[in-house]
Design an enzyme around this catalytic site. Structure first.
Site: not given
Lengths: 160, 797
Positions: B545, B744, B747
């Site tokens: 995640a 983050g 991804e």
């Protein structure tokens, strides 16, 4: 148990004598018999380049080469390359350019980069790209690897 | 003008610098010891016998000849481990299959031997008799009448008291997991629409292709404690799961994670090879090492979730989105792993990528005899974004509106909350759109390319845009989404940073070290990171995640600030100052106001240690993000921050051959703040090229449950000469909760490439292709109207 055969060759400049099964690959010999773990198994069929070594100054996929065919040859692995001034220089460039992530493909890429720049010290970016075609990397997207090798080929005058 | 002492003292900030990875020198010189390179004295080598059938009843297994092979220590089948328990998120999967095999990868027997060769010889001697069962390899048919039921009976195993207990209930409709989400009223939304479009999309099988193959070493000590050398991305969760699996206390399991040859989400679940290695270690009382071959890696690793997706969406006359309605069938494969839970992420994109007033989302993950799907970088978001961004272009075109203007009109601003409950405290969505469009000259090129549709030149240029929304501050899916840190400083101001956050090549250990050094005013080489041993490191939920920089980073900062506070509070009285007057910079305790150096930190630490007080500086911190669990309607602010990106793809399509070349990606990412510029560039470039493979070349060919291309010759990863030019911009929105403002990003870069490429191919040719990947054959056929577009099965309702 298949037949064993004794072979002799130079490994990173040192003479070595070893008895190997006939069907053993150079990759298995290096990893399992000689403790050269820098050379990686990635696919075992010559498609990924992680096991690249240099035999008589030409890179080959060690997974496709029989150990017995190393007899009388001059073999260099990543451990040997890393101990040369060129290898140290290349290592520094790879580190500083962020060309290493998981690092599993990196030894093979180092070996191939040496080959590309030995064949053509003035290699163009496109020639370097073409030269790295046989080395797969899943992490970096190749850009930073190419930047690192280009920096070794064409150091900037400022030396950054 | 010469810098003032204060400017000089504070000029050493590491934030935003290009900091090389701490582990890179060893990796580049072949010194790093991966799992593959570790050999434990006395170890045996294990190999697994897999099914040759896709769906069959096991009639008999004969292992007698295998047991007689010299060097073989153990040959096991399900009969030898009657106490084995199921794995996977719904506990529908026994490591060794007893009665039925449901996919080509299914594990039937395993061997531990002195050598790999002896183990392989033994495998060849095992005889298995099968009775074929009807196979189900089309997810659309799994829901139809008369489909064979793949888990139609209760799965029972012996419980602790020996009595059989049901661990997985019979599934009467092949639906492993189902999800339904909604907000507003899509019927009303449709009534308010000026334009409505509906399409069916097929998102194909791809797999991780980590360069290091899967493996494990399992070893029990004399007291029955288990030591695993494992490539897992979630060591603390697995510790607990393995304990449950073995019926032992989790405290008796220790997991060491040697450096890993790539993760990308592939190592979030427990796979059968891991318990099998443990069974063999238990039975032989020897360390057992099990490594896959590359072919096995292709056959027996998880895939990205293949999805059949029907999207209906609309907008009003002014170009405001009115509704989205999505129905998907996820091909679960034979067993349930994390792939079945990708709807958690997909529904976020469906509900909240752009403002969507009315939304309905439904997924059914269905059993088939195909390979089973796990988690993979992006976690369903590549699939959802592919459909959503196709419709953003189609709706804009139908209205005759500029595609960028249409997106900007519907994009969110900072501070907004979505009907699903996601609160965008920082949000650089519009800056991402604007920056990527401007740097790629998107609007002019998009208009210009249309003029060449019918000019007779077979080579066409196209440009396409897509954006993405993804969690950027963890994702509260487990009871805790936290991470622990321990910091100790030695007498020479060297720091040991002990963190639960795992390094999987992405550079977490370097960015965590950077954050600690920033607090303590120390150089990056003063840090040793310990991050791979559950007996030492504090708990962390795992690497997934896109959470490690955010969660592990905040945890590291928390521990470092406590250490700093302790130093300053102890140093202040001696310096005749208050702690707030002081700071740590350049290896020294300094006056915050002027930068004047008071004492070298190492000297101070020694004076503290070897004084009458005799103290060391050691701190701990546990960071739990202020996010919440989703409620039963899948609503809630599940992440402490959200990441945004816009990517523009430029392609060249050879209409004579169908070959699509990706020329350039212009990417703009809202990353909160750049911490390690070298690391974040590497993440984004690597993600772009992984997205390129998903869009153009990677295709795991699954026919009748068999994988037809389990090798790098036929499964085409992108190679060095094929990469596009990459222009990456960072939008720094300085997230209030993020470590130093960061969010983050792991991804994000892989998520919208395929969507952008699809839009670019349309812009080049006027042909829209609804199924991935865009291989020459598929594009060639599509350009000639010979492609069968994906269809929604009528009997799937």
């Amino acid at each position: 148990m298949s037949a064993l055969i004794e072979i002799e060759f130079r490994l990173n400049g040192i003479s070595r004598r070893v008895t190997v099964p006939l069907q053993m690959s150079a990759l298995e010999m290096l990893r399992d018999m000689m403790g050269q773990h820098g050379t990686k198994y990635g696919c075992g069929e010559g498609e990924c380049g992680a096991c690249t070594i240099s035999v008589d100054h030409r890179t080959v996929n060690s997974c496709l080469k029989f150990a017995v065919d190393c007899n009388g040859r001059d073999i260099q692995t990543i451990e040997g390359l890393a101990a040369t001034p060129f290898g140290e220089n290349l290592n520094r460039a790879m580190v500083e350019h962020g060309a290493v992530q998981c690092g599993f493909c990196t030894p093979g890429i180092m070996m191939q980069a040496q080959q590309v720049l030995t064949d053509n010290p003035d290699a163009s970016p496109a020639q370097i790209q073409r030269g790295l075609e046989g080395n797969l990397c899943r992490c970096t997207g190749y850009r930073k690897i190419l930047d690192a090798i280009e920096a070794v080929a064409h150091p900037s005058p400022a030396g950054d | 003008m010469a810098p003032t002492p204060r400017e000089e003292a504070f000029a050493d900030s590491l934030i935003g610098r290009r900091v090389p990875k701490l582990d890179a020198p060893d990796k580049a010189s072949g010194r790093t010891r991966y799992l593959h390179d570790i050999n434990v004295p006395g170890q045996l080598h294990a190999k697994i016998l897999r099914s040759t059938e896709v769906h069959a009843r096991i009639v008999s297994i004969d292992v007698e000849a295998a047991r007689r092979v010299p060097g073989v220590h153990a040959v096991i089948t399900a009969a030898d481990v009657p106490w084995q328990r199921p794995i996977g998120i719904t506990k529908d999967h026994m490591p060794l299959k007893a009665d039925v095999v449901r996919s080509r990868r299914d594990e039937i027997a395993a061997v531990a031997a002195d050598t790999v060769e002896a183990a392989e010889e033994a495998l060849r001697l095992i005889r298995v008799a099968y009775e074929p069962l009807p196979i189900l390899t089309n997810s659309a048919q799994a829901l139809g009448p008369g489909a064979p039921l793949l888990h139609g009976e209760d799965l029972r195993v012996p419980g602790r008291n020996g009595a059989l207990e049901v661990v997985h209930k019979a599934c009467s409709d092949n639906v492993s997991m189902a999800y339904e989400y909604g907000h507003g009223d899509v019927t009303q939304g449709e009534r308010e629409s000026a334009v409505v479009v509906e399409d069916v999309f097929w998102l194909h099988y791809v797999t991780h292709c980590c360069m290091g193959v899967s493996g494990v070493i399992a070893e029990f000590d004399a007291s029955g404690n288990l030591l695993l050398y494992s490539n897992t991305q979630v060591p603390f969760l697995h510790k607990r799961e393995f304990a449950e699996l073995l019926g032992i206390d989790p405290g008796r399991i220790r997991i060491i994670q040697p450096p890993i040859g790539g993760g990308f989400g592939s190592k979030l679940d427990i796979y059968p090879f891991e318990p099998i290695a443990i069974f063999l270690a238990k039975m032989t009382r020897r360390p057992v090492k099990l490594l896959f071959t590359r072919e096995e890696e292709f056959i027996a690793s998880p895939t990205r979730q293949p999805v059949l997706l029907k999207l209906r969406s609309g907008c009003d006359r002014e170009g405001r989105l009115t509704f989205r309605a999505v129905d998907t069938i996820h091909d679960n494969g034979a067993y349930t792993s994390w792939g079945a839970t990708t709807p958690f992420v997909m529904m976020q994109t469906i509900s909240s990528l752009y403002r969507v007033p009315h939304c309905h989302y439904r997924t059914r993950a269905v059993y088939t005899n195909n390979p089973y799907a796990g988690s993979f970088r992006g976690y369903g978001n590549l699939q959802a974004t592919f459909a959503v961004e196709a419709h953003m272009d189609k709706l804009a075109d139908a209205l005759g509106m500029d595609a960028l203007e249409f997106r900007l009109l519907n994009a969110q601003d900072p501070g907004e909350s979505t009907p699903q409950g996601m609160h965008f405290r920082s949000c650089g969505f519009k800056e991402c759109l604007g920056t990527a469009a401007e740097r790629s000259d998107y609007e002019a090129k998009r208009r210009g390319n249309l003029e060449h549709w019918n000019d007779g030149n077979p080579i066409k240029r196209g440009i396409g845009m897509a954006s993405m929304l993804h969690v950027g501050g963890g994702a509260k899916m487990y009871p805790s989404d936290g991470c622990g840190t321990i910091i100790k400083l030695d007498d020479f101001a060297k720091v040991t940073l002990i963190t639960g956050a795992s390094e999987i090549g992405q550079g977490s250990e370097t960015v965590l070290a950077l954050l600690v050094c920033e607090e303590l005013g120390l150089p990056i080489d003063s840090v040793t990171v310990v991050n791979n041993d559950t007996a030492i490191t504090p708990w962390d939920v795992g690497v997934h995640a896109s959470r490690t920089t955010f969660i592990g980073g905040n945890s590291a900062i928390g521990a470092a600030r406590k250490a700093k506070r302790k130093i300053l509070e102890t140093a202040a009285p001696k310096a005749g100052r208050t702690p707030d007057d002081l700071d740590l910079r350049g290896g020294h305790i300094v006056l915050k106001a002027t930068g004047e150096r008071i004492q070298e930190i190492g000297r101070f630490l020694r004076s503290l240690h070897f004084s009458e007080k005799a103290e060391l500086v050691m701190t701990t911190y546990y960071y739990e993000p202020p996010s919440v669990h989703l409620d039963r309607n899948y609503k809630g602010d599940v992440s402490a921050a959200y990441a945004w990106a816009t990517q523009v793809a430029e392609v060249e399509v050879d209409t004579d051959t169908g070959i699509v070349r990706l020329l350039k990606i212009t990417a703009a990412h809202d990353v909160g703040r750049v911490l390690n510029r070298l690391g974040i560039e590497g993440q984004i470039e690597g993600g772009i090229v992984m997205g390129q493979g998903y869009a153009l070349s990677e295709d795991l060919l699954v026919e009748d449950g068999m994988i037809r291309n389990p090798n790098f010759r036929d499964y085409k990863l992108v190679t060095a000469p094929e990469i596009p030019e990459m222009d990456v911009s960072f939008i720094e929105t300085m997230d209030g909760e993020g470590p130093q403002g960061a969010k983050g990003v792991g991804e994000a870069p892989a998520i919208c490439i395929a969507a952008a490429v699809a839009n670019a191919i349309y812009n080049a040719t006027g042909t829209r292709i609804y199924a991935l990947p865009f291989t020459p054959e598929k594009v060639y056929r599509a350009l000639r109207g010979a492609n069968m577009p994906p269809k929604w099965p009528e009997d799937a309702a």
